[in-house]
Design an enzyme around this catalytic site. Structure first.
Site, PDB file in Angstrom:
ATOM      1  N   ASP A   8       3.312  -7.453   9.397  1.00 21.26           N
ATOM      2  CA  ASP A   8       2.641  -7.331   8.093  1.00 21.26           C
ATOM      3  C   ASP A   8       1.136  -7.411   8.315  1.00 21.26           C
ATOM      4  O   ASP A   8       0.671  -7.932   9.337  1.00 21.26           O
ATOM      5  CB  ASP A   8       3.081  -8.451   7.146  1.00 21.26           C
ATOM      6  CG  ASP A   8       2.532  -8.241   5.735  1.00 21.26           C
ATOM      7  OD1 ASP A   8       2.333  -7.082   5.336  1.00 21.26           O
ATOM      8  OD2 ASP A   8       2.277  -9.239   5.043  1.00 21.26           O
ATOM      9  N   SER A   9       0.387  -6.914   7.331  1.00 23.13           N
ATOM     10  CA  SER A   9      -1.068  -7.000   7.426  1.00 23.13           C
ATOM     11  C   SER A   9      -1.542  -8.456   7.345  1.00 23.13           C
ATOM     12  O   SER A   9      -2.645  -8.766   7.769  1.00 23.13           O
ATOM     13  CB  SER A   9      -1.708  -6.190   6.308  1.00 23.13           C
ATOM     14  OG  SER A   9      -1.264  -6.672   5.059  1.00 23.13           O
ATOM     15  N   TYR A  40      -5.216  -4.523   4.224  1.00 25.23           N
ATOM     16  CA  TYR A  40      -5.118  -3.113   4.598  1.00 25.23           C
ATOM     17  C   TYR A  40      -5.303  -2.193   3.386  1.00 25.23           C
ATOM     18  O   TYR A  40      -5.597  -1.020   3.539  1.00 25.23           O
ATOM     19  CB  TYR A  40      -3.724  -2.816   5.182  1.00 25.23           C
ATOM     20  CG  TYR A  40      -3.497  -3.208   6.617  1.00 25.23           C
ATOM     21  CD1 TYR A  40      -4.383  -4.040   7.306  1.00 25.23           C
ATOM     22  CD2 TYR A  40      -2.375  -2.742   7.291  1.00 25.23           C
ATOM     23  CE1 TYR A  40      -4.135  -4.396   8.625  1.00 25.23           C
ATOM     24  CE2 TYR A  40      -2.129  -3.086   8.608  1.00 25.23           C
ATOM     25  CZ  TYR A  40      -3.002  -3.917   9.271  1.00 25.23           C
ATOM     26  OH  TYR A  40      -2.745  -4.253  10.578  1.00 25.23           O
ATOM     27  N   CYS A  72       4.997  -4.289   5.808  1.00 25.23           N
ATOM     28  CA  CYS A  72       3.847  -3.918   4.979  1.00 25.23           C
ATOM     29  C   CYS A  72       4.051  -2.521   4.385  1.00 25.23           C
ATOM     30  O   CYS A  72       4.214  -1.538   5.123  1.00 25.23           O
ATOM     31  CB  CYS A  72       2.608  -3.936   5.873  1.00 25.23           C
ATOM     32  SG  CYS A  72       1.101  -3.491   5.025  1.00 25.23           S
ATOM     33  N   ASN A  73       4.035  -2.440   3.070  1.00 22.70           N
ATOM     34  CA  ASN A  73       4.217  -1.140   2.397  1.00 22.70           C
ATOM     35  C   ASN A  73       3.086  -0.187   2.737  1.00 22.70           C
ATOM     36  O   ASN A  73       3.287   1.003   2.938  1.00 22.70           O
ATOM     37  CB  ASN A  73       4.236  -1.332   0.879  1.00 22.70           C
ATOM     38  CG  ASN A  73       5.517  -1.973   0.399  1.00 22.70           C
ATOM     39  OD1 ASN A  73       6.389  -1.303  -0.113  1.00 22.70           O
ATOM     40  ND2 ASN A  73       5.653  -3.274   0.571  1.00 22.70           N
ATOM     41  N   THR A  74       1.880  -0.744   2.779  1.00 23.55           N
ATOM     42  CA  THR A  74       0.697   0.091   3.024  1.00 23.55           C
ATOM     43  C   THR A  74       0.782   0.700   4.424  1.00 23.55           C
ATOM     44  O   THR A  74       0.519   1.888   4.613  1.00 23.55           O
ATOM     45  CB  THR A  74      -0.576  -0.762   2.852  1.00 23.55           C
ATOM     46  OG1 THR A  74      -0.491  -1.422   1.579  1.00 23.55           O
ATOM     47  CG2 THR A  74      -1.816   0.084   2.892  1.00 23.55           C
ATOM     48  N   GLU A 156      -3.730 -14.539  -1.311  1.00 19.63           N
ATOM     49  CA  GLU A 156      -4.136 -15.065   0.005  1.00 19.63           C
ATOM     50  C   GLU A 156      -5.171 -16.176  -0.122  1.00 19.63           C
ATOM     51  O   GLU A 156      -5.422 -16.892   0.831  1.00 19.63           O
ATOM     52  CB  GLU A 156      -4.704 -13.940   0.886  1.00 19.63           C
ATOM     53  CG  GLU A 156      -3.680 -12.924   1.346  1.00 19.63           C
ATOM     54  CD  GLU A 156      -3.063 -13.245   2.725  1.00 19.63           C
ATOM     55  OE1 GLU A 156      -3.588 -14.095   3.455  1.00 19.63           O
ATOM     56  OE2 GLU A 156      -2.036 -12.622   3.045  1.00 19.63           O
ATOM     57  N   CYS A 186       4.684  -4.348  -2.380  1.00 19.54           N
ATOM     58  CA  CYS A 186       3.749  -4.993  -1.449  1.00 19.54           C
ATOM     59  C   CYS A 186       4.383  -6.295  -0.976  1.00 19.54           C
ATOM     60  O   CYS A 186       4.992  -7.011  -1.782  1.00 19.54           O
ATOM     61  CB  CYS A 186       2.428  -5.274  -2.169  1.00 19.54           C
ATOM     62  SG  CYS A 186       1.257  -6.220  -1.183  1.00 19.54           S
ATOM     63  N   THR A 187       4.221  -6.591   0.299  1.00 16.60           N
ATOM     64  CA  THR A 187       4.851  -7.800   0.856  1.00 16.60           C
ATOM     65  C   THR A 187       4.454  -9.077   0.120  1.00 16.60           C
ATOM     66  O   THR A 187       5.218 -10.033   0.099  1.00 16.60           O
ATOM     67  CB  THR A 187       4.428  -8.009   2.328  1.00 16.60           C
ATOM     68  OG1 THR A 187       3.029  -7.776   2.431  1.00 16.60           O
ATOM     69  CG2 THR A 187       5.191  -7.128   3.245  1.00 16.60           C
ATOM     70  N   HIS A 188       3.248  -9.082  -0.423  1.00 16.69           N
ATOM     71  CA  HIS A 188       2.781 -10.304  -1.076  1.00 16.69           C
ATOM     72  C   HIS A 188       3.398 -10.542  -2.455  1.00 16.69           C
ATOM     73  O   HIS A 188       3.323 -11.646  -2.982  1.00 16.69           O
ATOM     74  CB  HIS A 188       1.257 -10.248  -1.248  1.00 16.69           C
ATOM     75  CG  HIS A 188       0.519 -10.368   0.041  1.00 16.69           C
ATOM     76  ND1 HIS A 188       0.578  -9.416   1.030  1.00 16.69           N
ATOM     77  CD2 HIS A 188      -0.284 -11.359   0.511  1.00 16.69           C
ATOM     78  CE1 HIS A 188      -0.168  -9.805   2.048  1.00 16.69           C
ATOM     79  NE2 HIS A 188      -0.705 -10.967   1.754  1.00 16.69           N
TER      80      HIS A 188
HETATM   81  N1  DGL Z   1       0.984  -6.144   3.123  1.00 13.63           N
HETATM   82  C1  DGL Z   1       0.456  -5.040   2.368  1.00 13.63           C
HETATM   83  C2  DGL Z   1       1.560  -4.236   1.691  1.00 13.63           C
HETATM   84  O1  DGL Z   1       2.731  -4.588   1.730  1.00 13.63           O
HETATM   85  C3  DGL Z   1      -0.584  -5.362   1.361  1.00 13.63           C
HETATM   86  C4  DGL Z   1      -1.663  -6.313   1.730  1.00 13.63           C
HETATM   87  C5  DGL Z   1      -2.913  -5.675   2.233  1.00 13.63           C
HETATM   88  O2  DGL Z   1      -3.645  -5.024   1.464  1.00 13.63           O
HETATM   89  O3  DGL Z   1      -3.146  -5.826   3.422  1.00 13.63           O
HETATM   90  O4  DGL Z   1       1.250  -3.226   1.126  1.00 13.63           O
END
Ligand code: DGL
Length: 267
Positions: A8-9, A40, A72-74, A156, A186-188
């Site tokens: 993950d980011s 990210y 991470c989706n991004t 975060e 998004c993972t968060h």
């Molecule tokens: N972890 C990223 C996601 O799932 C989002 C967090 C980021 O912007 O790094 O998209």
């Protein structure tokens, strides 16, 4: 023996990893959060590709992962296909890298959604990855997406008290489209579930990846015994990050629900 990598980011993916550990308690995992480059969500595809490739290389070479979940989706949107089709095939043909977008869409279809709302980072929304992949799976379902750049920094950085206001702002255009489910892209965002309960009608379907990915991973391993049998089973997990601060240590403990021994890696 080998392990399952979770990339993950940052630290949000810990929620998905935790749920995966509960589903596969004997399998060994390595978590990799690229805290040095977080977030990210506003970065270019090329930068995200480079970061993701560097992390994957580390997880394959130094941590002996048989399989990496790009939680991470991004990064799934910006880097996954390119990694799978070029780099992986050339350098690690016997390893696997899987993303989170397709499994999430599969559940969207299984739940008979017709007008799904999607909350995600700016880069993810711009990529249109959910719409593009859905076209191939079921073109009748519509996706209404909202970019929510403030959510990851708030999660975060201990910004919970501002979340209801900010969430309300991002949700209102989606609710105006009469969405029948909300995808947390998004993972968060599993972290947002308790806040969403107050902002959405009772029983409103919220598709959260901590509830989706572990089952899909278990299915994948059951269908791919040649990968599953390579993974050691000591119930151990390592937590790697590319930068450590006291705030990250605190956030990791909050997100995971227990203090974690974060280890810094230098790529
Ligand atoms: N972890 C990223 C996601 O799932 C989002 C967090 C980021 O912007 O790094 O998209």
């Amino acid at each position: 023996m080998m392990r399952i990598g979770f990339f993950d980011s940052g630290l949000g993916g810990l929620m998905i990893l935790k749920a995966a550990r509960q589903m596969l308690p004997r399998h060994d995992f390595v978590y990799f959060g690229d805290t040095l480059h977080l977030p990210y969500g506003g970065r270019s595809n090329d930068a995200i590709y480079d970061y993701t490739q560097a992390a994957a290389e580390y997880l394959f070479r130094s941590e002996d992962c048989a399989l990496i979940i790009v939680a991470c989706n991004t990064a799934s949107a910006a880097a996954l296909r390119r990694l799978q089709q070029g780099w992986l095939a050339e350098y690690f043909p016997d390893r696997r890298i899987l993303g989170v977008v397709i499994p999430t869409l599969e559940v969207t279809i299984e739940k008979n959604c017709r007008r799904a709302g999607l909350l995600a980072t700016e880069r993810l929304v711009q990529s249109q990855i959910y719409q593009i992949e859905l076209q191939k799976l079921n073109p009748e379902i519509q996706i209404f997406a909202a970019a929510a750049p403030l959510l990851v920094p708030l999660i975060e950085n201990d910004g919970g008290r501002w979340l209801p206001e900010v969430l309300k702002h991002y949700l209102s255009p989606l609710l105006a489209e009469n969405i029948d489910a909300l995808i947390l892209g998004c993972t968060h965002y599993p972290f947002l579930r308790p806040y969403l309960r107050d902002l959405l009608p009772e029983g409103f379907p919220v598709l959260s990846q901590d509830e989706i990915i572990p089952g899909k991973l278990a299915d994948y391993l059951a269908r791919h015994p040649e990968i599953d049998e390579k993974i050691s089973r000591n119930g151990l997990t390592k937590y790697l990050v590319t930068d450590i601060t006291s705030n990250y240590t605190k956030t990791a403990a909050e997100i995971y629900g227990a203090s974690l021994d974060l280890e810094k890696v230098v790529l």
